[in-house]
Design a protein around this motif. Structure first.
Motif, PDB file in Angstrom:
ATOM      1  N   SER A 199       0.839  -1.207   0.000  1.00 59.94           N
ATOM      2  CA  SER A 199       0.000   0.000   0.000  1.00 59.94           C
ATOM      3  C   SER A 199       0.869   1.250   0.000  1.00 59.94           C
ATOM      4  CB  SER A 199      -0.889   0.036   1.237  1.00 59.94           C
ATOM      5  OG  SER A 199      -1.693  -1.098   1.286  1.00 59.94           O
ATOM      6  N   GLN A 200       1.930   1.226   0.809  1.00 57.57           N
ATOM      7  CA  GLN A 200       2.810   2.401   0.870  1.00 57.57           C
ATOM      8  C   GLN A 200       3.539   2.589  -0.452  1.00 57.57           C
ATOM      9  OE1 GLN A 200       2.356   4.440   2.991  1.00 57.57           O
ATOM     10  NE2 GLN A 200       2.246   3.700   5.087  1.00 57.57           N
ATOM     11  N   ASN A 216       1.292   4.444  -2.641  1.00 53.15           N
ATOM     12  CA  ASN A 216       1.329   5.865  -2.287  1.00 53.15           C
ATOM     13  C   ASN A 216       2.564   6.534  -2.863  1.00 53.15           C
ATOM     14  OD1 ASN A 216      -0.983   5.732  -0.759  1.00 53.15           O
ATOM     15  ND2 ASN A 216       0.107   5.279   1.144  1.00 53.15           N
ATOM     16  N   THR A 237       2.891   9.835  -5.546  1.00 53.24           N
ATOM     17  CA  THR A 237       3.700  11.047  -5.424  1.00 53.24           C
ATOM     18  C   THR A 237       4.780  11.064  -6.494  1.00 53.24           C
ATOM     19  OG1 THR A 237       3.554  10.483  -3.095  1.00 53.24           O
ATOM     20  CG2 THR A 237       4.729  12.481  -3.645  1.00 53.24           C
ATOM     21  N   PRO A 271     -11.512  16.782  -6.277  1.00 55.74           N
ATOM     22  CA  PRO A 271     -11.037  15.868  -7.322  1.00 55.74           C
ATOM     23  C   PRO A 271     -12.072  15.874  -8.455  1.00 55.74           C
ATOM     24  CG  PRO A 271     -11.223  14.765  -5.200  1.00 55.74           C
ATOM     25  CD  PRO A 271     -11.818  16.093  -5.030  1.00 55.74           C
ATOM     26  N   THR A 299     -13.621   9.367  -6.710  1.00 53.18           N
ATOM     27  CA  THR A 299     -12.454   8.969  -5.908  1.00 53.18           C
ATOM     28  C   THR A 299     -12.669   7.706  -5.100  1.00 53.18           C
ATOM     29  OG1 THR A 299     -13.207  10.359  -4.114  1.00 53.18           O
ATOM     30  CG2 THR A 299     -11.581  11.308  -5.617  1.00 53.18           C
ATOM     31  N   PRO A 312     -12.425   4.268  -3.670  1.00 49.25           N
ATOM     32  CA  PRO A 312     -11.360   3.314  -3.922  1.00 49.25           C
ATOM     33  C   PRO A 312     -11.904   2.065  -4.610  1.00 49.25           C
ATOM     34  CG  PRO A 312     -11.506   3.889  -1.581  1.00 49.25           C
ATOM     35  CD  PRO A 312     -12.708   4.432  -2.247  1.00 49.25           C
ATOM     36  N   ASP A 358      -7.147  -1.713  -1.445  1.00 49.15           N
ATOM     37  CA  ASP A 358      -7.985  -0.577  -1.817  1.00 49.15           C
ATOM     38  C   ASP A 358      -7.088   0.437  -2.488  1.00 49.15           C
ATOM     39  OD1 ASP A 358     -10.121  -1.730  -0.645  1.00 49.15           O
ATOM     40  OD2 ASP A 358      -9.966  -0.633   1.235  1.00 49.15           O
ATOM     41  N   SER A 367      -7.095   4.069  -4.602  1.00 53.79           N
ATOM     42  CA  SER A 367      -7.916   5.190  -5.024  1.00 53.79           C
ATOM     43  C   SER A 367      -7.903   5.301  -6.550  1.00 53.79           C
ATOM     44  CB  SER A 367      -7.362   6.464  -4.394  1.00 53.79           C
ATOM     45  OG  SER A 367      -7.656   7.554  -5.191  1.00 53.79           O
ATOM     46  N   LEU A 422      -8.173   7.916  -8.152  1.00 51.41           N
ATOM     47  CA  LEU A 422      -7.350   9.079  -8.474  1.00 51.41           C
ATOM     48  C   LEU A 422      -5.885   8.661  -8.601  1.00 51.41           C
ATOM     49  CD1 LEU A 422      -7.346  12.098  -8.908  1.00 51.41           C
ATOM     50  CD2 LEU A 422      -7.121  12.413  -6.459  1.00 51.41           C
ATOM     51  N   THR A 458      -4.960  15.588  -5.593  1.00 51.58           N
ATOM     52  CA  THR A 458      -4.630  14.616  -4.552  1.00 51.58           C
ATOM     53  C   THR A 458      -4.597  15.272  -3.177  1.00 51.58           C
ATOM     54  OG1 THR A 458      -3.235  13.593  -6.210  1.00 51.58           O
ATOM     55  CG2 THR A 458      -3.023  12.768  -3.979  1.00 51.58           C
ATOM     56  N   TYR A 459      -3.997  16.476  -3.103  1.00 58.59           N
ATOM     57  CA  TYR A 459      -3.816  17.091  -1.792  1.00 58.59           C
ATOM     58  C   TYR A 459      -4.823  18.210  -1.547  1.00 58.59           C
ATOM     59  CZ  TYR A 459       0.255  14.285  -2.529  1.00 58.59           C
ATOM     60  OH  TYR A 459       1.072  13.231  -2.825  1.00 58.59           O
ATOM     61  N   ASP A 478       2.217  18.188   2.550  1.00 59.63           N
ATOM     62  CA  ASP A 478       0.982  18.193   1.771  1.00 59.63           C
ATOM     63  C   ASP A 478       0.449  16.769   1.666  1.00 59.63           C
ATOM     64  OD1 ASP A 478       0.597  20.847   1.133  1.00 59.63           O
ATOM     65  OD2 ASP A 478       1.969  20.761  -0.566  1.00 59.63           O
ATOM     66  N   ASP A 479       1.375  15.831   1.730  1.00 54.03           N
ATOM     67  CA  ASP A 479       1.031  14.440   1.457  1.00 54.03           C
ATOM     68  C   ASP A 479       0.935  13.675   2.778  1.00 54.03           C
ATOM     69  OD1 ASP A 479       0.766  11.878   0.617  1.00 54.03           O
ATOM     70  OD2 ASP A 479       2.791  11.677  -0.178  1.00 54.03           O
ATOM     71  N   SER A 507      -0.674  10.648   2.912  1.00 53.21           N
ATOM     72  CA  SER A 507      -1.162   9.313   2.596  1.00 53.21           C
ATOM     73  C   SER A 507      -0.374   8.225   3.332  1.00 53.21           C
ATOM     74  CB  SER A 507      -1.133   9.082   1.088  1.00 53.21           C
ATOM     75  OG  SER A 507       0.168   9.278   0.599  1.00 53.21           O
ATOM     76  N   THR A 534      -2.275   5.637   5.649  1.00 54.58           N
ATOM     77  CA  THR A 534      -2.212   4.216   5.323  1.00 54.58           C
ATOM     78  C   THR A 534      -1.776   3.420   6.552  1.00 54.58           C
ATOM     79  OG1 THR A 534      -1.647   4.795   3.064  1.00 54.58           O
ATOM     80  CG2 THR A 534      -1.216   2.541   3.725  1.00 54.58           C
ATOM     81  N   LYS A 551      -4.748   3.195   8.807  1.00 52.18           N
ATOM     82  CA  LYS A 551      -5.719   2.247   8.278  1.00 52.18           C
ATOM     83  C   LYS A 551      -5.292   0.817   8.575  1.00 52.18           C
ATOM     84  CE  LYS A 551      -8.013   1.135   3.963  1.00 52.18           C
ATOM     85  NZ  LYS A 551      -7.860   1.157   2.509  1.00 52.18           N
ATOM     86  N   ALA A 577      -7.420  18.801   4.055  1.00 53.87           N
ATOM     87  CA  ALA A 577      -6.572  17.998   3.184  1.00 53.87           C
ATOM     88  C   ALA A 577      -6.487  16.564   3.708  1.00 53.87           C
ATOM     89  CB  ALA A 577      -5.179  18.613   3.100  1.00 53.87           C
ATOM     90  N   GLN A 617      -7.854  13.138   1.847  1.00 55.94           N
ATOM     91  CA  GLN A 617      -6.983  11.999   1.526  1.00 55.94           C
ATOM     92  C   GLN A 617      -7.444  10.725   2.218  1.00 55.94           C
ATOM     93  OE1 GLN A 617      -2.674  12.926   1.615  1.00 55.94           O
ATOM     94  NE2 GLN A 617      -3.322  15.032   1.293  1.00 55.94           N
ATOM     95  N   THR A 637     -10.150   9.328   0.046  1.00 61.32           N
ATOM     96  CA  THR A 637      -9.707   8.648  -1.174  1.00 61.32           C
ATOM     97  C   THR A 637      -8.986   7.349  -0.854  1.00 61.32           C
ATOM     98  OG1 THR A 637      -7.850  10.166  -1.165  1.00 61.32           O
ATOM     99  CG2 THR A 637      -9.531  10.572  -2.791  1.00 61.32           C
TER     100      THR A 637
END
Lengths: 294, 343, 375
Positions: free
Chosen positions: A6-7, A10, A14, A125, A129, A131, A138, A140, A142, A212-213, C204-205, C207, C211, C214, C232, C236, C239
């Motif tokens: 998952s990471q 992510n 980015t 968005p 979005t 997921p 999961d 997204s 996006l 995204t942000y 800004d990020d 996620s 995660t 979660k 923000a 996120q 999403t």
């Protein structure tokens, strides 16, 4: 393991934004040997354009039209910046051009602040979005779109640079400007084209960044701009493939640092990496070794 | 000694050194009197001290950027190291040292030392790079320093900022510190070593061939620049009484850099004049709010396009030349005036 | 080296000449808050609230036969800018008292200087516990972080049955840290479990953090932060498909404007509710809306109260001298505040009630009200 994947996703998200922005740095550097500090601001303007096209018109434009229009206007902005600020300095000392680029970057930030105000715009968005689940993950929509579209545009760019005539001319100019002129290439036009493509891709990165942000503000381009620049150096400045790889790597390194170490150390690690690369392999991963980088 | 030529009073008065000393002393006396009689309010007073700090910052950056010709985009990093070092020493020693001047000197020496060491650490590897690559590397260094200051919150109180720093930066202390630093830089740049550094800027290969140790001189210039930046940081800490890492970000580096560029790379007097202008101008333009930064950045771009050498180029202000150019202008105006009358 | 001297003298002289003193026919109250930038909604709310109060008071004849002049400067939410603004207010405008800083971090940066200069401060909104400590001239109109944070923790545990919380906060911000700490202390005291997730002011990020949250087994996320970040983060989280309830503090006020959909159903602690039916609250809401075209948030209400409280103190003191004002403030018993009555304890903190609000379809609904004293 699941968490790790998952990471990773992510990080790819980015990373694809960084990659798109890094391409602009690398193309411009390749062709006029200038670090275009204003590139982060083009990314920011791209996001504002998308906001305007998406939310301030009385009718709803389709998502793809919004993107293409914003990229188009960002391309014009890029050409304009080059014509106004950089063209005159092509033969000037590199330091002058660089200072101009810094000045341009500040100018555009404050211009944006004057036009749009300092309060951030909230960017919804423009796509669904919710997921979707792929193999227990999961993801997204996006994120999928960001990764997918950026890869698509990078493929298109590679085809353009290697398979078309203007692409060939671009490579010729970046290798030897004098020789390119002798071959009948209009260098000014090719430089404009480079700025246009770089800016359009930068704007695309900006739009995804904003979606995204969720926010657009005048200084939003500064930090991602620097990171994308590092990505370009990492991959080997001047090399388009390098910029893409560098972008993804920086994105993944950042996310993994945040996930497993602490978000505190992200910038130290990324900037530290930049210094290490500059010292030990200034040509980056894919860059060609040049003897003197003056 | 006995045979030394006796100067006429006129010669003595026009001796550049005498002119310098007198001007510096009289500025100080004028300012000091204004302050003593409370004709300068605290707001202007603070701006004056800020001007002096920016003079220290820009003349020190000028060693590396102007005289040596290297792009340095992380000067605020050295300033930050100096500021935090001085602040921490100052807070720790305040109970033991009552005299403001002594406290400042002790802290500033600490600041200078640490900033100098940082300069040496960064400079040694960095000076292998040239041009924009060095610029980027110093930019990276500046950002790392700012992040370290933020993250080492047990010492620096992190992003929330370090408060309770004794506010001992009075105008006289700031003024004489600045005079001292600018004089040292001026004398150094006019010494054999200074000329060696200048020759590196003009032509590295030629300098090497006449036996100048390029790496050594580059490093000297770089370390000197960072040491003085450390003192500038110390002055800043004691003026503000409060420090936050964000004060030493990339924009601060750019701000100092702009002062040097506009004043003229390689001109100390240029840096001084543009420090004054660029500290006071934004304050007077405050009513224009957003427009002032727009103006500021436009000036930068336009200068590069039309007068890339800056206000003073590499020249220093020179009293005799100044007199000459004034009389040239006067003559020109006179001729034009006469011509106009003739027609 | 010498022309500069000439220029210096000219600039300095001209500077001196323009520096004219302030006349003493107004009561000058300074306001410091983020008027531009991503936190501008807070600063503008404070400025507007203060100006509305000043306008009403001036229309009714002012105080001590003088008009009130509110002078507001921008801090951009940044401590250094805040200190600059403070210096300007003190040196150039020569204010009698300060309503602000708006943020805890900025107020903490100013505090040391204001204690030295002996300028009375009544901050409407700085909730960090240490703001009023060791500072006899510093007061505030809002409750403190520890009170708010522990109330949020009690609420999470008793009302939402949270036993394992993710505490997500901005390590660069005194307010966010203070609330998170109080929340975690209360959870410790109750023997409940939590994990901390720090982010930075420039991020800004989010996620990666979300995660990780979660992936854990948390019942809820406590997110004490300001709207720009909260919005923000919630977007996120949405999403990423993170479906835990979020609980916040008074920094959430205004979240419904842009983020109603992603904040739907979530809870936050606040100083007052727009929907409160008390007549002084509704009068304030109506007047404010008429003046500025939008409903006031809690910060506007606090600033409005702070100016009224300050004016009452000035009247009681019958003086503009700092020492008299500080004495009057410490003895103040200001009853008709929109956000509740204000009397200060020995630190300068008021004892007030907390409202827990749930965001439902873009509207604040009062979910619970915790009266002062019954924790």
């Amino acid at each position: 393991m699941e968490l790790f994947i998952s990471q990773l996703i992510n990080g790819l998200n980015t990373g694809s934004i960084y990659a798109l922005v890094a391409i602009g740095y690398t193309m411009v550097y390749g062709i006029i040997k200038l670090i275009n500090f204003a590139h982060g601001e083009i990314m920011m303007f791209g996001a504002y354009f998308a906001y305007l096209f998406a939310f301030s018109l009385s009718f709803q434009l389709p998502f793809l039209v919004v993107i293409v229009l914003s990229m188009f206007f960002a391309a014009i902005l890029g050409i304009l910046i080059e014509r106004v600020a950089y063209k005159k300095l092509r033969k000037a000392p590199r330091i002058s051009a660089l200072i101009t680029a810094i000045g341009m970057s500040l100018f555009l930030q404050h211009l944006a602040q004057l036009i749009f105000g300092a309060t951030p715009y909230v960017m919804k968005p423009l796509v669904d979005t919710t997921p979707i689940t792929i193999l227990n993950f999961d993801i997204s929509r996006l994120t999928l779109l960001t990764i997918g579209l950026s890869i698509l545009f990078m493929i298109l760019l590679t085809l353009f640079v290697y398979k078309t005539k203007p692409g060939k001319a671009m490579r010729a100019v970046s290798q030897d400007k004098e020789a390119a002129i002798l071959m009948g290439i209009n260098v000014d036009n090719i430089i404009s084209l480079t700025f246009a493509i770089g800016s359009a891709l930068g704007a695309l990165g900006g739009i995804f960044y904003a979606m995204t942000y969720s926010q657009i503000y005048p200084t939003m381009g500064v930090l991602p701009g620097l990171k994308a620049f590092i990505a370009a150096v990492f991959g080997g400045i001047g090399s388009i493939g390098g910029a893409m790889i560098g972008g993804y790597l920086i994105g993944i390194i950042e996310t993994m640092t945040k996930a497993y170490i602490s978000s505190k150390w992200v910038d130290v690690i990324v900037f530290g990496l930049l210094i290490v690369i500059l010292l030990f392999k200034p040509s980056g991963i894919l860059g060609k070794n040049r003897k003197e980088k003056v | 000694m006995m045979k030394a030529k006796v100067k006429t009073i006129k010669e003595f008065l026009l001796d550049p050194r005498f002119v310098n000393y007198t001007l510096i002393a009289s500025i100080f006396i004028v300012m000091f009197t204004l302050i003593q009689f409370q004709l300068v309010n605290r707001y202007i007073y603070n701006l004056l001290v800020m001007v002096l700090i920016m003079i220290v910052m820009s003349t020190s950056l000028n060693i590396a950027t102007g005289f040596l010709g290297e792009l340095v985009l992380g000067h605020a990093g050295f300033m930050g190291i100096g500021a935090y070092t001085a602040a921490i020493i100052g807070i720790a020693l305040r109970p033991y040292i009552g005299a403001d001047l002594l406290l400042f000197v002790v802290s500033a020496i600490g600041a200078m030392t640490l900033a100098g060491i940082a300069g040496l650490l960064v400079g040694t590897p960095a000076l292998r790079l040239r041009g924009d690559y060095l610029g980027i590397m110093t930019l990276g260094f500046g950002e790392i320093v700012r992040n370290l200051i933020t993250n080492l919150s047990s010492i620096t109180n992190g992003a929330q900022g370090l408060a309770g720093i004794p506010r001992i930066m009075t105008f006289p202390i700031a003024f004489w510190t600045t005079v001292l630093i600018v004089s040292v830089i001026f004398l150094f740049m006019n010494s054999r070593h200074g000329r060696a550094i200048l020759s590196i800027r003009e032509d590295e290969i030629a300098s090497e061939s006449v036996g100048i140790n390029i790496t050594r001189y580059k490093l000297i210039a770089f370390v000197l620049a960072s040491m003085f930046a450390g003192i500038g940081g110390a002055m800043f800490a004691f003026k503000e009484g409060f420090l936050a890492p964000v004060s030493f970000n990339f924009l601060k580096s750019v701000e100092i850099f702009v002062i040097v560029v506009l004043g003229g790379m390689g001109s100390l007097s240029g840096s001084i004049v543009s420090s004054i202008v660029l500290v006071f101008l934004p304050e007077y333009l405050r009513d224009f709010k957003e427009y002032r930064y727009l103006l500021y950045s436009s000036i930068l771009v336009i200068t590069m396009l039309y007068r890339p050498k800056g206000l003073m180029g590499t020249k220093e202000f020179n009293f005799t030349q100044f007199k000459a150019s004034v009389s040239r202008v006067v003559t020109r105006l006179k001729t034009r005036f006469r011509k106009g009358r003739d027609h | 080296m010498k022309k500069l001297l000439l220029i210096v003298s000219v600039v300095l002289l001209s500077a001196t000449l323009t520096a004219c003193g302030q006349t003493d026919d107004t009561v000058r109250l300074g306001v410091i808050g983020p008027l531009t930038g991503q936190y501008s909604m807070y600063g503008l709310a404070v400025e507007n609230g203060a100006k509305l109060a000043a306008k009403e008071i001036n229309a009714a004849g002012g105080v001590l036969d003088k008009d009130i002049d509110i002078i507001a400067y921008d801090s951009k939410g940044d401590s250094t800018e805040g200190v600059n603004a403070y210096n300007r207010l003190r040196d150039q405008d020569e204010i009698h008292a300060l309503i602000g800083g708006t943020f805890s971090s900025v107020t903490l940066a100013i505090k040391g200087l204001a204690v030295q200069d002996n300028i009375p401060i009544l901050t409407p909104t700085a909730t960090n516990d240490t703001v009023t400590l060791d500072a006899p001239n510093v007061f505030r109109a809002c409750y403190s972080d520890s009170y708010q944070g522990s109330t949020a923790a009690i609420f999470a545990n008793t009302e939402l049955n949270v036993t394992n919380a993710a505490v997500m906060y901005n390590r660069d911000d005194a307010y966010s840290q203070g609330l998170a700490q109080a929340f975690m202390d209360e959870f410790d005291a109750r023997g409940l479990s939590y994990d901390r997730f720090e982010f930075g002011a420039q991020d800004d990020d989010y996620s990666a953090l979300l995660t990780n949250i979660k992936d854990g087994s948390y019942d809820a996320v406590f997110l004490p932060a300001y709207v720009a970040e909260v919005g923000a983060i919630l977007t996120q989280a949405d999403t990423l498909g993170l479906d835990l309830p979020f609980i916040g503090g008074d920094g959430w006020d205004g979240i419904e404007a842009d983020y109603a959909d992603v904040a739907n159903g979530f809870y936050f602690a606040n100083h007052y509710s727009k929907t409160d039916e008390a007549s002084n609250v509704q009068d304030f809401v109506v007047n404010y809306t008429a003046e500025y075209g939008e409903a006031p948030n809690a910060l506007a209400a606090l600033a409005y109260d702070a100016v009224y409280a300050m004016v009452e103190a000035i009247e009681n003191a019958d003086s503009l001298e700092a020492d008299d004002l500080v004495t009057a403030l410490s003895n103040l018993n200001f009853l008709d505040g929109v956000t509740g009555p204000i009397t200060f304890d020995e630190n300068g903190d008021p004892i007030k009630s907390i409202t827990i609000i749930q965001v439902v379809d873009g509207v604040h609904e009062v979910f619970a009200k915790v009266e002062a004293g019954d924790e």
